[in-house]
Design a protein around this motif. Structure first.
Motif, short mmCIF file in Angstrom:
data_model
loop_
_atom_site.label_atom_id
_atom_site.label_comp_id
_atom_site.label_asym_id
_atom_site.label_seq_id
_atom_site.Cartn_x
_atom_site.Cartn_y
_atom_site.Cartn_z
N ASP A 214 0.85 -1.19 0.00
CA ASP A 214 0.00 0.00 0.00
C ASP A 214 0.88 1.24 0.00
OD1 ASP A 214 -2.33 -1.55 0.24
OD2 ASP A 214 -2.05 -1.70 2.41
N TRP A 215 0.42 2.28 -0.72
CA TRP A 215 1.24 3.48 -0.84
C TRP A 215 0.83 4.51 0.21
CZ3 TRP A 215 5.81 3.76 -2.38
CH2 TRP A 215 6.41 4.96 -2.75
N HIS A 216 1.18 4.20 1.45
CA HIS A 216 0.95 5.16 2.52
C HIS A 216 1.96 4.93 3.64
CE1 HIS A 216 -2.07 1.93 3.95
NE2 HIS A 216 -1.24 2.04 4.99
N GLU A 217 2.12 5.94 4.48
CA GLU A 217 2.86 5.77 5.73
C GLU A 217 1.87 6.00 6.86
OE1 GLU A 217 5.97 8.73 6.33
OE2 GLU A 217 4.83 10.26 5.28
N ALA A 218 2.13 5.42 8.02
CA ALA A 218 1.11 5.45 9.06
C ALA A 218 1.70 5.23 10.45
CB ALA A 218 0.06 4.36 8.79
N ILE A 219 0.95 5.71 11.44
CA ILE A 219 1.25 5.33 12.83
C ILE A 219 0.06 4.51 13.32
CG2 ILE A 219 1.76 6.10 15.17
CD1 ILE A 219 2.41 8.88 14.04
N ASP A 220 0.33 3.33 13.87
CA ASP A 220 -0.74 2.51 14.44
C ASP A 220 -0.71 2.61 15.96
OD1 ASP A 220 -1.40 1.65 11.95
OD2 ASP A 220 -0.98 -0.47 12.30
N TYR B 226 -1.31 9.66 2.91
CA TYR B 226 -1.28 9.11 1.56
C TYR B 226 -0.69 10.16 0.62
CZ TYR B 226 -5.07 6.02 3.33
OH TYR B 226 -5.84 5.14 4.04
N PRO B 227 0.57 10.03 0.22
CA PRO B 227 1.07 10.93 -0.82
C PRO B 227 0.29 10.64 -2.11
CG PRO B 227 2.84 9.63 0.16
CD PRO B 227 1.55 9.03 0.61
N PRO B 228 0.23 11.59 -3.05
CA PRO B 228 -0.42 11.26 -4.32
C PRO B 228 0.29 10.06 -4.94
CG PRO B 228 0.23 13.58 -4.25
CD PRO B 228 0.82 12.92 -3.04
N LEU B 229 -0.45 9.19 -5.59
CA LEU B 229 0.19 8.02 -6.22
C LEU B 229 1.13 8.50 -7.32
CD1 LEU B 229 -2.83 5.60 -6.39
CD2 LEU B 229 -0.66 5.15 -5.24
N GLU B 230 2.31 7.96 -7.33
CA GLU B 230 3.26 8.34 -8.39
C GLU B 230 3.02 7.37 -9.54
OE1 GLU B 230 7.11 8.24 -6.53
OE2 GLU B 230 6.31 9.40 -4.86
#
Ligand SMILES: O=C(O)CCC(=O)C(=O)O
Ligand SMILES: [Fe+2]
Length: 349
Positions: free
Chosen positions: A110-116, A197-201
């Protein structure tokens, strides 16, 4: 007893004021409950308005999180979810591409970074000392002034809203109003994901830019195509999504396989039901597939889904009054086991 027709083209907006109002009558709360029940059967998603969480807090949580994601990688890595964290409650930061969505026979990054973050347990809590899976302290982000405090307040507000909504849904299902309280979901093993979610490259996506763009805009998306978050259902009971107001990205799948946008509506949260409702209602409520594709513009997107879950040890079984004379359609499951089976597969780190 399947009463759902899920060819929806839009997501209902429900005013939940009466569920929060201490002076409301049972009949008033039931009316809201019936609307929630209908949305759960027919769509699995709904917006809530007059939900009682002030816009200022909701916005602050997103804005502070946006600033946090702007910090240098080595600072964010201070709270990284590492292999070691798997023993310590599975909490923390995941860099771009470390989160995956599983499909039969494979996975997609998945194209995101996150804190859980999850329900917090101090190191000295007996459950942590005993090494219970998924129990541990949260590595709260502390680099942005007031961020941790805003998140902790927000969690309390979401717990309160979630409990109100579940009382409404219980009434809609003609259960005791407090069915989802107490030993069922009165001490929710909540989860909160703070996601960037950065824009999809598109040019960097695996199957090439133009065909990738065409696939993303169409109804079917090839598995090799990079998504912001792959198609999935949520694991627990009820998800409350706090999303940026100017980006269209969350999409919900109807029974014809068409994707319906769950765009932000100011002053509302979009909510959806998870796998545990399917079991408890013997399939009357089906969690709806959804995905995130941030291609609408060059804008990045912050969203903060809060997952209101059953208690960790709750045994979830089809309710006999929803089975009628048929045998249950699903085996019972302990929520904590279900959560572990999902979470342990979510990362390639
Ligand atoms: O970012 C969103 O809008 C939803 C994300 C999501 O579906 C999830 O984290 O389960
Ligand atoms: Fe989800």
């Amino acid at each position: 007893m399947i009463g759902n027709c899920r060819g929806f083209h839009s997501i209902p907006i429900i005013d939940v004021q009466k569920l929060r109002d201490s002076g409301s009558t049972l009949d008033e709360r039931k009316r809201v409950g019936f609307e929630l029940d209908r949305a759960c059967r027919e769509v699995g998603f709904f917006y809530v308005r007059n939900h009682g969480i002030c816009d200022d807090l909701t916005t602050r949580v997103r804005e502070m999180s946006r600033r946090w994601f702007d910090l240098p990688a080595d600072v964010k890595a201070q709270i990284a979810l590492t292999a070691d964290c798997k023993q310590k409650g599975f909490r923390g930061y995941q860099a771009l591409g470390s989160n995956v969505t599983r499909y039969d026979g494979g996975f997609q990054r998945d194209w995101h970074e996150a804190i859980d973050l999850y329900k917090h347990f101090d190191e000295s809590h007996p459950a942590v000392m005993a090494g219970l899976p998924l129990h541990g302290p949260n590595p709260w982000p502390t680099q942005i002034d007031g961020h941790r405090e805003a998140l902790e307040t927000y969690v309390q507000e979401c717990i309160s809203l979630g409990a109100d909504l579940l009382r409404g849904i219980a009434l809609g299902l003609q259960l005791d109003e407090d069915f989802f309280g107490g030993s069922n979901a009165g001490d929710p093993f909540w989860v909160m994901r703070i996601i960037h979610y950065p824009p999809l490259e598109l040019s960097a996506a695996p199957s090439g830019s133009e065909s990738t763009f065409a696939a993303l805009m169409g109804e079917e998306v090839e598995r090799s195509v990079q998504l912001s978050c792959g198609e999935h259902t949520d694991y627990g009971l009820l998800t409350i999504v706090n999303q940026d107001e100017n980006v269209s990205a969350l999409q919900v799948k109807n029974s014809a396989g068409k994707w319906v946008a769950a765009d932000p509506i100011p002053g509302t949260f979009v909510c959806n039901i998870g796998d545990m409702f399917k079991v408890w209602t013997n399939g009357l409520y089906q969690p709806t597939m959804h995905r995130v594709i941030n291609i609408s513009s060059a804008k990045r997107r912050i969203s903060v889904p809060f997952f209101y879950e059953p208690n960790f040890n709750t045994r979830v079984e089809p309710l006999s009054q929803l089975c009628g004379s048929e045998p249950p359609r699903y085996p019972g499951i302990t929520y904590g086991d279900h959560l572990q089976s999902k979470v342990f597969q979510n990362f390639e780190i």
